[in-house]
Design a protein around this motif. Structure first.
Motif, mmCIF file in Angstrom:
data_model
loop_
_atom_site.group_PDB
_atom_site.id
_atom_site.type_symbol
_atom_site.label_atom_id
_atom_site.label_comp_id
_atom_site.label_asym_id
_atom_site.label_seq_id
_atom_site.Cartn_x
_atom_site.Cartn_y
_atom_site.Cartn_z
ATOM 1 N N ILE A 15 -15.154 -3.584 -2.429
ATOM 2 C CA ILE A 15 -15.456 -3.833 -1.019
ATOM 3 C C ILE A 15 -16.651 -4.762 -0.865
ATOM 4 O O ILE A 15 -16.623 -5.716 -0.080
ATOM 5 C CB ILE A 15 -15.699 -2.514 -0.263
ATOM 6 C CG1 ILE A 15 -14.413 -1.690 -0.214
ATOM 7 C CG2 ILE A 15 -16.200 -2.792 1.160
ATOM 8 C CD1 ILE A 15 -14.602 -0.305 0.387
ATOM 9 N N GLN A 16 -17.714 -4.496 -1.601
ATOM 10 C CA GLN A 16 -18.921 -5.312 -1.496
ATOM 11 C C GLN A 16 -18.632 -6.774 -1.817
ATOM 12 O O GLN A 16 -19.054 -7.680 -1.086
ATOM 13 C CB GLN A 16 -19.990 -4.778 -2.453
ATOM 14 C CG GLN A 16 -21.312 -5.546 -2.410
ATOM 15 C CD GLN A 16 -22.138 -5.217 -1.185
ATOM 16 O OE1 GLN A 16 -22.676 -4.126 -1.083
ATOM 17 N NE2 GLN A 16 -22.241 -6.156 -0.253
ATOM 18 N N GLY B 245 -6.346 -7.296 0.979
ATOM 19 C CA GLY B 245 -5.860 -6.312 0.027
ATOM 20 C C GLY B 245 -4.344 -6.233 0.114
ATOM 21 O O GLY B 245 -3.741 -6.617 1.130
ATOM 22 N N SER B 246 -3.737 -5.749 -0.965
ATOM 23 C CA SER B 246 -2.279 -5.661 -0.989
ATOM 24 C C SER B 246 -1.800 -4.361 -1.615
ATOM 25 O O SER B 246 -0.639 -4.245 -1.994
ATOM 26 C CB SER B 246 -1.702 -6.852 -1.777
ATOM 27 O OG SER B 246 -2.212 -6.868 -3.112
ATOM 28 N N GLY B 247 -2.721 -3.388 -1.700
ATOM 29 C CA GLY B 247 -2.394 -2.127 -2.353
ATOM 30 C C GLY B 247 -1.870 -1.078 -1.405
ATOM 31 O O GLY B 247 -1.205 -1.381 -0.405
ATOM 32 N N ASN B 248 -2.201 0.171 -1.704
ATOM 33 C CA ASN B 248 -1.619 1.311 -0.995
ATOM 34 C C ASN B 248 -1.972 1.347 0.489
ATOM 35 O O ASN B 248 -1.092 1.360 1.356
ATOM 36 C CB ASN B 248 -2.064 2.609 -1.672
ATOM 37 C CG ASN B 248 -1.571 2.704 -3.099
ATOM 38 O OD1 ASN B 248 -0.451 2.308 -3.412
ATOM 39 N ND2 ASN B 248 -2.397 3.224 -3.983
ATOM 40 N N ILE B 249 -3.275 1.367 0.802
ATOM 41 C CA ILE B 249 -3.692 1.454 2.208
ATOM 42 C C ILE B 249 -3.340 0.168 2.950
ATOM 43 O O ILE B 249 -2.877 0.197 4.093
ATOM 44 C CB ILE B 249 -5.195 1.755 2.311
ATOM 45 C CG1 ILE B 249 -5.492 3.147 1.750
ATOM 46 C CG2 ILE B 249 -5.673 1.665 3.763
ATOM 47 C CD1 ILE B 249 -6.960 3.536 1.773
ATOM 48 N N THR C 154 -17.670 4.879 1.151
ATOM 49 C CA THR C 154 -18.519 3.692 1.216
ATOM 50 C C THR C 154 -19.255 3.616 2.549
ATOM 51 O O THR C 154 -18.654 3.747 3.608
ATOM 52 C CB THR C 154 -17.682 2.416 1.012
ATOM 53 O OG1 THR C 154 -16.965 2.517 -0.225
ATOM 54 C CG2 THR C 154 -18.565 1.185 0.986
ATOM 55 N N ASP C 155 -20.562 3.406 2.478
ATOM 56 C CA ASP C 155 -21.397 3.358 3.681
ATOM 57 C C ASP C 155 -20.971 2.222 4.600
ATOM 58 O O ASP C 155 -20.577 1.144 4.142
ATOM 59 C CB ASP C 155 -22.865 3.173 3.268
ATOM 60 C CG ASP C 155 -23.826 3.512 4.393
ATOM 61 O OD1 ASP C 155 -23.857 2.780 5.403
ATOM 62 O OD2 ASP C 155 -24.553 4.511 4.260
ATOM 63 N N VAL D 244 -13.684 -4.325 9.231
ATOM 64 C CA VAL D 244 -13.717 -2.906 8.882
ATOM 65 C C VAL D 244 -13.312 -2.723 7.426
ATOM 66 O O VAL D 244 -12.568 -3.532 6.868
ATOM 67 C CB VAL D 244 -12.776 -2.068 9.787
ATOM 68 C CG1 VAL D 244 -13.107 -2.249 11.249
ATOM 69 C CG2 VAL D 244 -11.313 -2.411 9.533
ATOM 70 N N HIS D 245 -13.810 -1.653 6.811
ATOM 71 C CA HIS D 245 -13.256 -1.236 5.528
ATOM 72 C C HIS D 245 -12.568 0.110 5.719
ATOM 73 O O HIS D 245 -12.706 0.757 6.771
ATOM 74 C CB HIS D 245 -14.310 -1.217 4.417
ATOM 75 C CG HIS D 245 -15.341 -0.129 4.499
ATOM 76 N ND1 HIS D 245 -15.041 1.209 4.366
ATOM 77 C CD2 HIS D 245 -16.697 -0.174 4.656
ATOM 78 C CE1 HIS D 245 -16.136 1.937 4.444
ATOM 79 N NE2 HIS D 245 -17.164 1.114 4.634
#
Length: 254
Positions: free
Chosen positions: A71-72, A7-11, A93-94, A87-88
């Motif tokens: 995520i999935q 990912g490359s976004g906020n978080i 999300t479960d 980890v997510h």
């Protein structure tokens, strides 16, 4: 620790920068858009990749920091086996979405983050969940180097925190916007409300919100409430919101 950021976004940006600053090695930043991956990777001294086939299997941690609905897909495409903990970073999300990986968990920062705004993670609560106690403790120790407020939780507790954050942050912000528009229509500035907004936020740092509730609904001032309802007649959406929230306050009084 060797880490891959998916990912490359906020978080992804905030977590990657915090971990990099602490001396962890960010091996790769993955994004379907190579340019986005490259921007973050260049800051983290990492390699940018835009296909999951390029992701190394040698990292200690794999952070899936993408939108909840993605995520999935990312988890399903991540090659097996990987040696590290996957980890997510979602609140809603479960954890079982990562069950195909022997070592997996969740790191959820309970904060609204934007990559274009510098934010210290030190005082942000992080909900930590692991596929077993050892994994949870490993994630906890990692995040303790970033924040003083990590805590262990389960999926239901994490979802409750996320939902509560939506009420406290997202919903309050849209109410701020309604207030802004009400004032703008009367040629008044939103600055007039900033002191009362700040005062309310400061009060709930030390007291239960219900204990500091004020206003016409709290004191049973039906005459003022009727004036407000009349004022809002031209906007049925705002009228409904006012009625629902007034009803919630008065319900607490009985």
């Amino acid at each position: 620790m060797n880490i891959v950021i998916l990912g490359s976004g906020n978080i992804a940006s905030h977590m990657g920068k915090a971990l990099h600053t602490l001396g962890h090695q960010i091996l790769q930043v993955y994004s379907r858009n190579w340019a986005n991956a490259h921007v973050l990777a260049s800051v983290l001294n990492a390699d940018a990749v835009d296909t999951v086939e390029e992701i190394t299997d040698r990292a200690d941690f794999y952070f899936i920091a993408v939108a909840d609905q993605a995520i999935q897909q990312v988890a399903d495409q991540l090659p097996q086996p990987v040696n590290g903990i996957v980890v997510h970073c979602s609140g809603a999300t479960d954890i079982n979405i990562l069950a195909r990986f022997p070592l997996h968990g969740v790191i959820y920062p309970a904060q609204s983050l934007r990559k274009d705004i510098a934010t210290s993670l030190r005082d942000i609560p992080f909900g930590i969940e692991g596929s077993d106690r050892d994994i949870a403790n490993s994630l906890l120790r990692l995040i303790q180097t970033i924040s003083v407020k990590p805590f262990l939780c389960d999926t239901k507790q994490r979802l409750a925190l996320h939902l509560a954050a939506v009420f406290a942050n997202n919903f309050s912000n849209v109410l701020f916007q309604i207030a802004y528009e009400i004032l703008k229509e009367q040629n008044l500035t939103f600055d007039l409300l900033k002191p009362i907004i700040l005062e309310t936020a400061q009060k709930v740092q030390k007291q239960i919100p219900e204990d500091v509730q004020t206003g016409p609904a709290k004191r049973g001032d039906t005459e003022t409430i009727q004036k407000h309802l009349q004022f809002l007649m031209k906007n049925p959406h705002w009228l409904k919101i006012y009625q629902e929230l007034t009803g919630e306050i008065t319900r607490k009084e009985h």
